[in-house]
Design a protein around this motif. Structure first.
Motif, PDB file in Angstrom:
ATOM      1  N   SER A  24       9.349 -25.648  -0.737  1.00  0.00           N
ATOM      2  CA  SER A  24       9.407 -25.891  -2.179  1.00  0.00           C
ATOM      3  C   SER A  24       8.029 -26.052  -2.810  1.00  0.00           C
ATOM      4  CB  SER A  24      10.238 -27.142  -2.454  1.00  0.00           C
ATOM      5  OG  SER A  24       9.647 -28.266  -1.830  1.00  0.00           O
ATOM      6  N   SER A  26       4.362 -25.290  -4.428  1.00  0.00           N
ATOM      7  CA  SER A  26       3.643 -24.287  -5.206  1.00  0.00           C
ATOM      8  C   SER A  26       2.213 -24.208  -4.658  1.00  0.00           C
ATOM      9  CB  SER A  26       3.609 -24.677  -6.681  1.00  0.00           C
ATOM     10  OG  SER A  26       2.810 -25.835  -6.868  1.00  0.00           O
ATOM     11  N   LYS A  28      -0.374 -24.926  -6.348  1.00  0.00           N
ATOM     12  CA  LYS A  28      -1.013 -26.162  -6.808  1.00  0.00           C
ATOM     13  C   LYS A  28      -0.694 -27.320  -5.869  1.00  0.00           C
ATOM     14  CE  LYS A  28      -1.491 -29.187 -10.799  1.00  0.00           C
ATOM     15  NZ  LYS A  28      -1.093 -29.411 -12.200  1.00  0.00           N
ATOM     16  N   ASP A  29       0.570 -27.458  -5.466  1.00  0.00           N
ATOM     17  CA  ASP A  29       0.956 -28.518  -4.526  1.00  0.00           C
ATOM     18  C   ASP A  29       0.152 -28.422  -3.229  1.00  0.00           C
ATOM     19  OD1 ASP A  29       2.969 -29.395  -6.306  1.00  0.00           O
ATOM     20  OD2 ASP A  29       4.484 -28.112  -5.342  1.00  0.00           O
ATOM     21  N   CYS A  54      -2.213 -20.904 -13.553  1.00  0.00           N
ATOM     22  CA  CYS A  54      -0.978 -20.360 -12.973  1.00  0.00           C
ATOM     23  C   CYS A  54      -0.641 -20.956 -11.613  1.00  0.00           C
ATOM     24  CB  CYS A  54      -1.092 -18.844 -12.832  1.00  0.00           C
ATOM     25  SG  CYS A  54      -1.333 -17.973 -14.377  1.00  0.00           S
ATOM     26  N   ASP A  56       0.645 -23.635 -10.545  1.00  0.00           N
ATOM     27  CA  ASP A  56       1.966 -24.258 -10.376  1.00  0.00           C
ATOM     28  C   ASP A  56       3.111 -23.284 -10.635  1.00  0.00           C
ATOM     29  OD1 ASP A  56       1.507 -24.155 -13.087  1.00  0.00           O
ATOM     30  OD2 ASP A  56       2.071 -26.234 -13.479  1.00  0.00           O
ATOM     31  N   SER A  57       2.786 -22.050 -11.038  1.00  0.00           N
ATOM     32  CA  SER A  57       3.820 -21.034 -11.293  1.00  0.00           C
ATOM     33  C   SER A  57       4.192 -20.229 -10.051  1.00  0.00           C
ATOM     34  CB  SER A  57       3.339 -20.056 -12.370  1.00  0.00           C
ATOM     35  OG  SER A  57       3.057 -20.734 -13.556  1.00  0.00           O
ATOM     36  N   PHE A  58       3.354 -20.301  -9.028  1.00  0.00           N
ATOM     37  CA  PHE A  58       3.575 -19.519  -7.815  1.00  0.00           C
ATOM     38  C   PHE A  58       4.129 -20.410  -6.719  1.00  0.00           C
ATOM     39  CE2 PHE A  58       0.514 -16.964 -10.068  1.00  0.00           C
ATOM     40  CZ  PHE A  58       0.853 -15.655  -9.747  1.00  0.00           C
ATOM     41  N   ASN A  59       5.390 -20.193  -6.349  1.00  0.00           N
ATOM     42  CA  ASN A  59       5.965 -20.903  -5.206  1.00  0.00           C
ATOM     43  C   ASN A  59       5.660 -20.125  -3.944  1.00  0.00           C
ATOM     44  OD1 ASN A  59       7.032 -23.080  -6.608  1.00  0.00           O
ATOM     45  ND2 ASN A  59       8.903 -21.982  -7.076  1.00  0.00           N
TER      46      ASN A  59
END
Length: 75
Positions: A24, A26, A28-29, A54, A56-59
């Motif tokens: 789960s 991203s 960013k995570d 962007c 946090d937009s990419f998982n």
């Protein structure tokens, strides 16, 4: 207590090294988990430079490749 299964994890490659993470997460995570300063890096995600806005937009997906370049100032 939360019980995690093998399918809750995936493997990505960060600067060429395998890294197991939650499915789960991203970009960013992942970068924050690895203690990168988001203001001082450039990220290539699967051979494409992505803007920090962007992240946090990419998982993340299985076998993704992330290259992190740290910007260093000097004089």
């Amino acid at each position: 207590m939360l019980s995690l299964k093998q399918e809750d994890y995936l493997t990505v490659f960060v600067n060429g090294q395998p890294f197991n993470c939650l499915n789960s997460m991203s970009i960013k995570d992942l970068l924050l988990y690895l203690n990168f300063d988001l203001n001082l890096i450039i990220v290539e995600y699967n051979h494409e430079i992505i803007n920090s806005s962007c992240f946090d937009s990419f998982n993340l997906r299985m076998n993704d490749c992330i290259e992190v370049i740290t910007i260093v100032g000097g004089g």
